[in-house]
Design an enzyme around this catalytic site. Structure first.
Site, PDB file in Angstrom:
ATOM      1  N   GLU A 160      22.451  31.430  34.065  1.00 48.02           N
ATOM      2  CA  GLU A 160      21.337  33.017  33.874  1.00 48.02           C
ATOM      3  C   GLU A 160      21.145  32.909  32.314  1.00 48.02           C
ATOM      4  O   GLU A 160      22.399  32.986  31.772  1.00 48.02           O
ATOM      5  CB  GLU A 160      21.753  34.217  34.996  1.00 48.02           C
ATOM      6  CG  GLU A 160      21.314  35.673  34.024  1.00 48.02           C
ATOM      7  CD  GLU A 160      19.873  36.003  34.546  1.00 48.02           C
ATOM      8  OE1 GLU A 160      19.379  35.246  35.626  1.00 48.02           O
ATOM      9  OE2 GLU A 160      18.934  35.828  33.372  1.00 48.02           O
ATOM     10  N   GLN A 161      19.723  32.825  32.490  1.00 44.56           N
ATOM     11  CA  GLN A 161      19.214  32.987  30.735  1.00 44.56           C
ATOM     12  C   GLN A 161      20.267  34.683  30.201  1.00 44.56           C
ATOM     13  O   GLN A 161      20.141  34.126  28.863  1.00 44.56           O
ATOM     14  CB  GLN A 161      18.091  32.491  31.188  1.00 44.56           C
ATOM     15  CG  GLN A 161      17.142  33.855  31.405  1.00 44.56           C
ATOM     16  CD  GLN A 161      16.029  33.886  30.785  1.00 44.56           C
ATOM     17  OE1 GLN A 161      15.155  32.778  30.278  1.00 44.56           O
ATOM     18  NE2 GLN A 161      15.288  34.397  31.545  1.00 44.56           N
ATOM     19  N   ARG A 193      16.402  48.043  43.311  1.00 50.80           N
ATOM     20  CA  ARG A 193      15.966  46.344  42.930  1.00 50.80           C
ATOM     21  C   ARG A 193      17.986  45.772  43.108  1.00 50.80           C
ATOM     22  O   ARG A 193      18.525  45.212  43.148  1.00 50.80           O
ATOM     23  CB  ARG A 193      15.387  45.628  42.743  1.00 50.80           C
ATOM     24  CG  ARG A 193      13.773  46.098  42.309  1.00 50.80           C
ATOM     25  CD  ARG A 193      13.684  46.017  41.344  1.00 50.80           C
ATOM     26  NE  ARG A 193      12.930  44.064  41.424  1.00 50.80           N
ATOM     27  CZ  ARG A 193      12.258  43.561  42.253  1.00 50.80           C
ATOM     28  NH1 ARG A 193      11.594  43.533  42.594  1.00 50.80           N
ATOM     29  NH2 ARG A 193      12.727  41.965  41.848  1.00 50.80           N
ATOM     30  N   TYR A 250       8.045  54.976  48.079  1.00 52.70           N
ATOM     31  CA  TYR A 250       8.964  55.961  49.251  1.00 52.70           C
ATOM     32  C   TYR A 250      10.444  55.708  48.630  1.00 52.70           C
ATOM     33  O   TYR A 250      10.247  55.879  46.849  1.00 52.70           O
ATOM     34  CB  TYR A 250       9.695  54.365  49.618  1.00 52.70           C
ATOM     35  CG  TYR A 250      10.015  53.507  49.203  1.00 52.70           C
ATOM     36  CD1 TYR A 250      10.710  52.703  48.176  1.00 52.70           C
ATOM     37  CD2 TYR A 250       8.659  52.410  49.024  1.00 52.70           C
ATOM     38  CE1 TYR A 250      11.375  51.704  48.274  1.00 52.70           C
ATOM     39  CE2 TYR A 250       8.631  51.574  48.345  1.00 52.70           C
ATOM     40  CZ  TYR A 250       9.990  51.137  47.876  1.00 52.70           C
ATOM     41  OH  TYR A 250       9.595  49.578  47.438  1.00 52.70           O
ATOM     42  N   ASP A 281      10.982  32.635  43.755  1.00 56.45           N
ATOM     43  CA  ASP A 281       9.607  33.210  43.305  1.00 56.45           C
ATOM     44  C   ASP A 281       9.616  31.393  42.959  1.00 56.45           C
ATOM     45  O   ASP A 281       8.257  31.220  42.385  1.00 56.45           O
ATOM     46  CB  ASP A 281       9.966  33.922  42.019  1.00 56.45           C
ATOM     47  CG  ASP A 281       9.362  35.616  42.871  1.00 56.45           C
ATOM     48  OD1 ASP A 281       9.210  35.253  44.218  1.00 56.45           O
ATOM     49  OD2 ASP A 281       8.814  36.232  42.995  1.00 56.45           O
TER      50      ASP A 281
END
Ligand SMILES: Cc1cc2nc3c(=O)[nH]c(=O)nc-3n(C[C@H](O)[C@H](O)[C@H](O)COP(=O)(O)OP(=O)(O)OC[C@H]3O[C@@H](n4cnc5c(N)ncnc54)[C@H](O)[C@@H]3O)c2cc1C
Length: 391
Positions: free
Chosen positions: A33-34, A107, A216, A296
């Site tokens: 991971e960057q 998230r 929500y 993605d």
């Protein structure tokens, strides 16, 4: 196969889900991971029954039960006066039909749970400050080159590095996502500030010509998450976290019902951001040799069906099952792509259609236009199970 060195570029929801899924089938992948710390942006995310099947399979059932909001009936309302246009059920009826329900979660809560599970299985599984800048491969492996000048060799590589994927760029050339004409604001409002009478029911969408607002609760009801969409001819600013102001947001939604404007007025400025929305035509293939794409990176998507993370999580489970069923990396990638490409392309295209349906000028006819069906369930998106899908 279980001895393979598998690298995963990107520690977002897709990359971590892939790492966890591979670990649970006996592999020892490494996530590169960057960022210097693992973190997610502050916003909500919806998880369909298909993602719930995948997360249960990954051992995260408790996260869904304890950290996610469980909507029952959701309402689609009219932008002017807030009158109900359509009701859909996201609980009981989905469980009866698909064996799982719909969830809404912050998230960061999902990302944290995935990261904890991956690190619990293997404390060295996530490496930070590892920005991939180049990839080279031959018939026996893949070498990844990092921004700090170091490099490392793997037997197989998964590019889960998001919509501006460096891995995709390396294997397929410049295929940048295109601006779609939509922009979005996201905000989080402390729930104690929100008048309860405007949350009937707590989760739902409000639609108007060229606009959509989805809101929500997340974090056990501590915060109200909202995303507000509008249309703009051009967009130049990069990134997900461009600051906005409450005045700019209220100007855009000036003729909207107080059911929307009242919570927009209450968002603390440091919790309000805007960004431009991008997607791209589906790729004909996601794989080259020993490198494939996931999430993605493979299929950037508009968020109007709330399916980007859902697809990434589904990809992860299917990819690990494909590895477990194969004798060679190439075979695993072929099985994975064959089980995923058509579905992902369908959801990318349908997400564009959903944008037009929500934003249509004749808001009043929404119920007739959709025949009272939910935008996602109505086109069959929940009739897929990544845990049992033939590979
Ligand atoms: C407004 C909005 C609302 C949304 N709502 C929903 C929803 O309700 N439900 C849903 O399912 N989806 C939703 N999505 C989509 C979803 O957020 C994405 O599809 C999902 O996060 C994709 O996950 P990913 O892991 O593939 O990519 P990302 O989350 O982008 O993660 C990529 C990771 O790779 C890292 N990285 C990037 N480049 C490099 C590099 N060169 N080297 C190393 N690491 C790198 C990044 O730092 C990042 O950690 C929404 C999106 C938007 C914009």
């Amino acid at each position: 196969m279980k001895e393979l060195d598998i690298g995963i570029i990107g520690g977002g929801i897709g990359g971590l889900s892939a790492a966890l899924a591979l670990q649970r089938t006996g592999f020892r992948p490494v996530v590169l991971e960057q960022a210097p710390v693992l973190a997610e942006v502050g916003a909500g995310i919806s998880l369909s029954p298909t993602a719930a099947h995948a997360l249960n399979h990954l051992g995260l059932a408790e996260t869904l039960q304890t950290q996610a909001y469980h909507p029952e009936d959701q309402c689609v309302r009219h932008y002017r006066d807030g009158r109900p246009l359509s009701w859909i059920n996201r609980g009981r009826s989905l469980v009866e039909k698909y064996g799982e329900r719909y969830y809404l979660i912050h998230r960061a809560d999902l990302h944290d749970a995935l990261a904890a599970a991956v690190r619990n299985n293997d404390a060295k599984a996530v490496e930070l400050d590892r920005r991939c800048v180049d990839l080279t491969q031959d018939s026996t492996g893949v070498t990844v080159h990092f921004a700090d000048g170091s490099s490392r060799r793997f037997d197989a590589m998964i590019g889960a590095d998001g919509s501006r994927s460096a891995v995709r760029h390396q294997i397929f050339g410049a295929l940048e996502p295109q601006y779609t004409g939509y922009i979005a604001w996201r905000g989080l409002v402390p729930m104690e500030r929100v008048p309860p009478e405007i949350l009937d029911p707590p989760s739902g969408v409000i639609i108007g010509p060229g606009h959509l607002v989805n809101r929500y609760p997340v974090r056990g009801g501590e915060l109200l998450n909202f995303v507000a969409f509008a249309e703009r001819k051009a967009w130049v600013e990069e990134g997900w976290s461009i600051r906005s102001t409450v005045e700019e947001l209220l100007d855009e939604f000036s003729d909207w019902t107080p059911l929307v404007r009242r919570f927009m007025e209450l968002v603390p400025p440091h919790l309000l951001f805007k960004w431009g929305l991008f997607d791209r035509e589906p790729l004909a293939t996601w794989t080259r040799g020993r490198v494939t794409l996931l999430g993605d990176a493979a299929h950037p998507i508009l968020p109007f069906l709330g399916h980007g993370a859902v697809l990434a999580i589904e990809d992860a489970v299917v990819l690990a099952r494909a590895f477990a069923a194969s004798d060679r990396v190439e075979e695993a990638f072929e099985r994975y792509e064959n089980a995923r490409r058509e579905r992902a392309a369908f959801v990318v295209i349908q997400s564009r259609n959903a944008a037009r349906m929500f934003h249509a000028p004749d808001t009043e006819t929404y119920h007739e236009r959709t025949q009272g069906k939910a935008a996602d369930e109505g086109i069959g998106l929940f009739s897929y199970n990544p845990v049992t899908q033939p590979i």
